[in-house]
Design a protein around this motif. Sequence first.
Motif, PDB file in Angstrom:
ATOM      1  N   VAL A 100      45.428  42.762   9.329  1.00 13.93           N
ATOM      2  CA  VAL A 100      46.396  42.182  10.256  1.00 13.93           C
ATOM      3  C   VAL A 100      45.807  42.199  11.654  1.00 13.93           C
ATOM      4  O   VAL A 100      45.437  43.255  12.162  1.00 13.93           O
ATOM      5  CB  VAL A 100      47.725  42.967  10.228  1.00 13.93           C
ATOM      6  N   LEU A 101      45.743  41.007  12.238  1.00 15.70           N
ATOM      7  CA  LEU A 101      45.265  40.895  13.605  1.00 15.70           C
ATOM      8  C   LEU A 101      45.698  39.551  14.145  1.00 15.70           C
ATOM      9  O   LEU A 101      45.213  38.544  13.666  1.00 15.70           O
ATOM     10  CB  LEU A 101      43.754  41.033  13.655  1.00 15.70           C
ATOM     11  N   PRO A 102      46.589  39.454  15.016  1.00 18.79           N
ATOM     12  CA  PRO A 102      47.357  40.515  15.663  1.00 18.79           C
ATOM     13  C   PRO A 102      48.676  40.780  14.932  1.00 18.79           C
ATOM     14  O   PRO A 102      49.060  40.045  14.039  1.00 18.79           O
ATOM     15  CB  PRO A 102      47.644  39.925  17.039  1.00 18.79           C
ATOM     16  N   ARG A 103      49.344  41.808  15.385  1.00 16.46           N
ATOM     17  CA  ARG A 103      50.713  42.125  14.966  1.00 16.46           C
ATOM     18  C   ARG A 103      51.564  42.157  16.226  1.00 16.46           C
ATOM     19  O   ARG A 103      51.205  42.793  17.206  1.00 16.46           O
ATOM     20  CB  ARG A 103      50.781  43.471  14.258  1.00 16.46           C
ATOM     21  N   ILE A 104      52.686  41.473  16.166  1.00 16.54           N
ATOM     22  CA  ILE A 104      53.631  41.448  17.283  1.00 16.54           C
ATOM     23  C   ILE A 104      54.923  42.096  16.794  1.00 16.54           C
ATOM     24  O   ILE A 104      55.436  41.716  15.740  1.00 16.54           O
ATOM     25  CB  ILE A 104      53.915  40.009  17.750  1.00 16.54           C
ATOM     26  N   VAL A 105      55.420  43.055  17.545  1.00 18.06           N
ATOM     27  CA  VAL A 105      56.675  43.729  17.188  1.00 18.06           C
ATOM     28  C   VAL A 105      57.656  43.520  18.328  1.00 18.06           C
ATOM     29  O   VAL A 105      57.353  43.819  19.487  1.00 18.06           O
ATOM     30  CB  VAL A 105      56.460  45.236  16.941  1.00 18.06           C
ATOM     31  N   GLU A 106      58.820  43.002  17.990  1.00 18.74           N
ATOM     32  CA  GLU A 106      59.888  42.800  18.965  1.00 18.74           C
ATOM     33  C   GLU A 106      61.170  43.287  18.300  1.00 18.74           C
ATOM     34  O   GLU A 106      61.755  42.585  17.466  1.00 18.74           O
ATOM     35  CB  GLU A 106      59.993  41.322  19.339  1.00 18.74           C
ATOM     36  N   GLY A 107      61.579  44.515  18.628  1.00 23.72           N
ATOM     37  CA  GLY A 107      62.773  45.075  18.002  1.00 23.72           C
ATOM     38  C   GLY A 107      62.583  45.192  16.499  1.00 23.72           C
ATOM     39  O   GLY A 107      61.656  45.837  16.037  1.00 23.72           O
ATOM     40  N   ASN A 108      63.459  44.527  15.741  1.00 25.54           N
ATOM     41  CA  ASN A 108      63.415  44.593  14.275  1.00 25.54           C
ATOM     42  C   ASN A 108      62.513  43.540  13.651  1.00 25.54           C
ATOM     43  O   ASN A 108      62.422  43.471  12.429  1.00 25.54           O
ATOM     44  CB  ASN A 108      64.827  44.421  13.701  1.00 25.54           C
ATOM     45  N   LEU A 109      61.894  42.704  14.472  1.00 22.08           N
ATOM     46  CA  LEU A 109      61.025  41.645  13.957  1.00 22.08           C
ATOM     47  C   LEU A 109      59.563  42.003  14.103  1.00 22.08           C
ATOM     48  O   LEU A 109      59.126  42.509  15.135  1.00 22.08           O
ATOM     49  CB  LEU A 109      61.304  40.335  14.695  1.00 22.08           C
ATOM     50  N   VAL A 110      58.813  41.719  13.046  1.00 20.10           N
ATOM     51  CA  VAL A 110      57.376  41.950  13.044  1.00 20.10           C
ATOM     52  C   VAL A 110      56.720  40.636  12.640  1.00 20.10           C
ATOM     53  O   VAL A 110      57.099  40.045  11.622  1.00 20.10           O
ATOM     54  CB  VAL A 110      56.976  43.065  12.048  1.00 20.10           C
ATOM     55  N   VAL A 111      55.766  40.175  13.434  1.00 20.15           N
ATOM     56  CA  VAL A 111      55.014  38.968  13.108  1.00 20.15           C
ATOM     57  C   VAL A 111      53.568  39.382  12.897  1.00 20.15           C
ATOM     58  O   VAL A 111      52.951  39.989  13.775  1.00 20.15           O
ATOM     59  CB  VAL A 111      55.100  37.905  14.232  1.00 20.15           C
ATOM     60  N   ASP A 112      53.054  39.070  11.714  1.00 19.13           N
ATOM     61  CA  ASP A 112      51.677  39.417  11.366  1.00 19.13           C
ATOM     62  C   ASP A 112      50.843  38.168  11.146  1.00 19.13           C
ATOM     63  O   ASP A 112      51.250  37.279  10.401  1.00 19.13           O
ATOM     64  CB  ASP A 112      51.623  40.213  10.054  1.00 19.13           C
ATOM     65  N   GLN A 113      49.685  38.123  11.757  1.00 15.43           N
ATOM     66  CA  GLN A 113      48.669  37.141  11.398  1.00 15.43           C
ATOM     67  C   GLN A 113      47.801  37.873  10.383  1.00 15.43           C
ATOM     68  O   GLN A 113      47.067  38.790  10.738  1.00 15.43           O
ATOM     69  CB  GLN A 113      47.848  36.722  12.613  1.00 15.43           C
ATOM     70  N   GLU A 114      47.961  37.514   9.122  1.00 19.82           N
ATOM     71  CA  GLU A 114      47.269  38.214   8.041  1.00 19.82           C
ATOM     72  C   GLU A 114      46.030  37.424   7.641  1.00 19.82           C
ATOM     73  O   GLU A 114      46.107  36.237   7.356  1.00 19.82           O
ATOM     74  CB  GLU A 114      48.212  38.409   6.853  1.00 19.82           C
ATOM     75  N   ARG A 115      44.903  38.119   7.645  1.00 17.64           N
ATOM     76  CA  ARG A 115      43.640  37.500   7.254  1.00 17.64           C
ATOM     77  C   ARG A 115      43.214  38.097   5.917  1.00 17.64           C
ATOM     78  O   ARG A 115      43.350  39.291   5.697  1.00 17.64           O
ATOM     79  CB  ARG A 115      42.585  37.763   8.319  1.00 17.64           C
TER      80      ARG A 115
END
Length: 151
Positions: A100-115
């Motif tokens: 995972v690069l990058p990972r963005i966390v905002e409260g209860n949401l997680v956004v992963d760019q998964e390679r």
Amino acid sequence: MRRLLTSSVLLTALAGSISAQQPASISAEASADTMPAAVVQRFVDAANARDARAMAALVAPQAVFARFPDGQVLAQGRDSIHAWYARRLPAVSPGFRITVLPRIVEGNLVVDQERFTGTTDEQGQATWMYLVQGGFIRRAWVLDGKAKAAP
């Protein structure tokens, strides 16, 4: 970079839509094990271990995994999500790994760019958004476009 920007915009929109349902801050009493980033990391780790049962244990009983933005449901409910991954994980090569690069966390949401490495798939990546509440993944969306769902 465009995908990261798109993910950030989507994350902001989704965070706004659920903010009325969630407290403004995460309780200090929340266990580190139930924090959204920790839950999602365990989910990725279980995928790397090809352990569909461990992955399913991290999703809520009524969880929904879908494509974004069209909403096409990939799997709904813990048992269905388990079956979905149990069908896919054995087919991946022994060298397959998600980073995972990058990972963005905002409260209860997680956004992963998964390679993905160790695969012959030319895509090699996917962007997933996870909604985590109470220590479980409640919803997950894979960005549709050219992204393909992990295993």
